[in-house]
Design a protein around this motif. Structure first.
Motif, PDB file in Angstrom:
ATOM      1  N   ARG A  28      47.464  38.199  40.775  1.00  0.00           N
ATOM      2  CA  ARG A  28      46.413  38.427  41.782  1.00  0.00           C
ATOM      3  C   ARG A  28      45.046  38.645  41.145  1.00  0.00           C
ATOM      4  O   ARG A  28      44.036  38.089  41.579  1.00  0.00           O
ATOM      5  CB  ARG A  28      46.780  39.625  42.660  1.00  0.00           C
ATOM      6  CG  ARG A  28      45.681  40.015  43.638  1.00  0.00           C
ATOM      7  CD  ARG A  28      46.060  41.205  44.483  1.00  0.00           C
ATOM      8  NE  ARG A  28      44.926  41.666  45.273  1.00  0.00           N
ATOM      9  CZ  ARG A  28      44.959  42.703  46.102  1.00  0.00           C
ATOM     10  NH1 ARG A  28      46.084  43.399  46.253  1.00  0.00           N
ATOM     11  NH2 ARG A  28      43.869  43.069  46.766  1.00  0.00           N
ATOM     12  N   LEU A  29      45.002  39.474  40.126  1.00  0.00           N
ATOM     13  CA  LEU A  29      43.732  39.790  39.475  1.00  0.00           C
ATOM     14  C   LEU A  29      43.516  38.868  38.286  1.00  0.00           C
ATOM     15  O   LEU A  29      44.326  38.809  37.369  1.00  0.00           O
ATOM     16  CB  LEU A  29      43.726  41.254  39.014  1.00  0.00           C
ATOM     17  CG  LEU A  29      43.861  42.305  40.117  1.00  0.00           C
ATOM     18  CD1 LEU A  29      43.859  43.709  39.513  1.00  0.00           C
ATOM     19  CD2 LEU A  29      42.762  42.167  41.156  1.00  0.00           C
ATOM     20  N   ASN A  82      38.447  43.677  45.307  1.00  0.00           N
ATOM     21  CA  ASN A  82      39.781  44.162  45.707  1.00  0.00           C
ATOM     22  C   ASN A  82      39.712  45.659  45.993  1.00  0.00           C
ATOM     23  O   ASN A  82      40.273  46.472  45.253  1.00  0.00           O
ATOM     24  CB  ASN A  82      40.807  43.875  44.603  1.00  0.00           C
ATOM     25  CG  ASN A  82      40.927  42.403  44.284  1.00  0.00           C
ATOM     26  OD1 ASN A  82      41.691  41.684  44.924  1.00  0.00           O
ATOM     27  ND2 ASN A  82      40.177  41.944  43.283  1.00  0.00           N
ATOM     28  N   ASP A 140      49.691  45.525  40.919  1.00  0.00           N
ATOM     29  CA  ASP A 140      48.771  44.431  40.586  1.00  0.00           C
ATOM     30  C   ASP A 140      47.855  44.815  39.439  1.00  0.00           C
ATOM     31  O   ASP A 140      47.513  43.967  38.598  1.00  0.00           O
ATOM     32  CB  ASP A 140      47.935  44.056  41.816  1.00  0.00           C
ATOM     33  CG  ASP A 140      48.744  43.322  42.871  1.00  0.00           C
ATOM     34  OD1 ASP A 140      49.642  42.543  42.497  1.00  0.00           O
ATOM     35  OD2 ASP A 140      48.473  43.521  44.076  1.00  0.00           O
TER      36      ASP A 140
END
Length: 199
Positions: A20-21, A64, A87
């Motif tokens: 995700r990151l 985020n 994450d």
């Protein structure tokens, strides 16, 4: 002089290595700037240590907000990724792994290995003079994001908020004492000179 507007990864970014990151690539240097610098230094016999910043990333935090540190009042610290989130842990692991695999440094310098607290703030933050005590700063550094909040005993958030409110609420002004009355000496009127008796 370089104006660096956001944190970046100075090695080639391989999409398959991230989840995700994903770190940002720099636009102010070549994508392989680290490799060029490493090779130049090694060519003259110098060791290269890679400075790797883990949870301090305002670029990823702003994008985020559900993954950043939040204080007891719910204020987000966008510069601080909270490692209570899977994450974020996965991102940190990937960052170290890619740095070691692609960069092949002689050593690794890790920074921000845990949740960052209140002290950092933004580029031009101004908290000096706000009369925060060391205890206030520690309390404002406790994370109450959705993952961290459940790990505290009940009422912890309210206790922290009350403690900070108690130390930051200005005391009522001290009433001024009434002005002193100046007492002047009272002088009795001088007696009139005696009149001689008329015959």
């Amino acid at each position: 002089m370089l104006d660096v507007p956001y944190p970046a990864f100075y090695l080639p970014i391989r999409p398959a290595s991230w989840s995700r990151l994903v770190p940002a690539a720099p636009t102010w240097t070549p994508a392989d700037a680290y490799l060029q610098a490493r090779d130049a230094l090694k060519a003259v016999g110098l060791q290269v240590h890679a400075w790797t910043v883990l949870t301090h990333n305002s670029h990823l935090g702003a994008a985020n907000p559900d993954l950043v540190v939040r204080n007891a009042f719910g204020d987000a610290y966008p510069y601080a990724l909270c490692p209570s989130h899977e994450d974020v842990i996965e991102y940190c692991e990937s960052l170290v792994r890619e740095t070691l695999t692609l960069g092949e440094p002689d050593g690794l310098i890790l920074e921000a290995c845990g949740p960052m607290g209140f002290g950092h703030q933004t580029v031009h933050e101004k908290t000096s003079g706000a009369d925060w005590t060391p205890a206030d700063i520690d309390l404002l550094s406790l994370c109450f994001c959705k993952n961290c909040a459940t790990r505290y005993p009940d009422q912890t958030r309210s206790v922290v908020r009350s403690a900070i409110d108690r130390t930051t609420t200005p005391s009522p002004p001290t009433p001024k004492p009434p002005p002193r009355r100046q007492h002047r000496a009272q002088h009795a009127p001088s007696p009139l000179p005696s009149q001689p008796n008329k015959p």
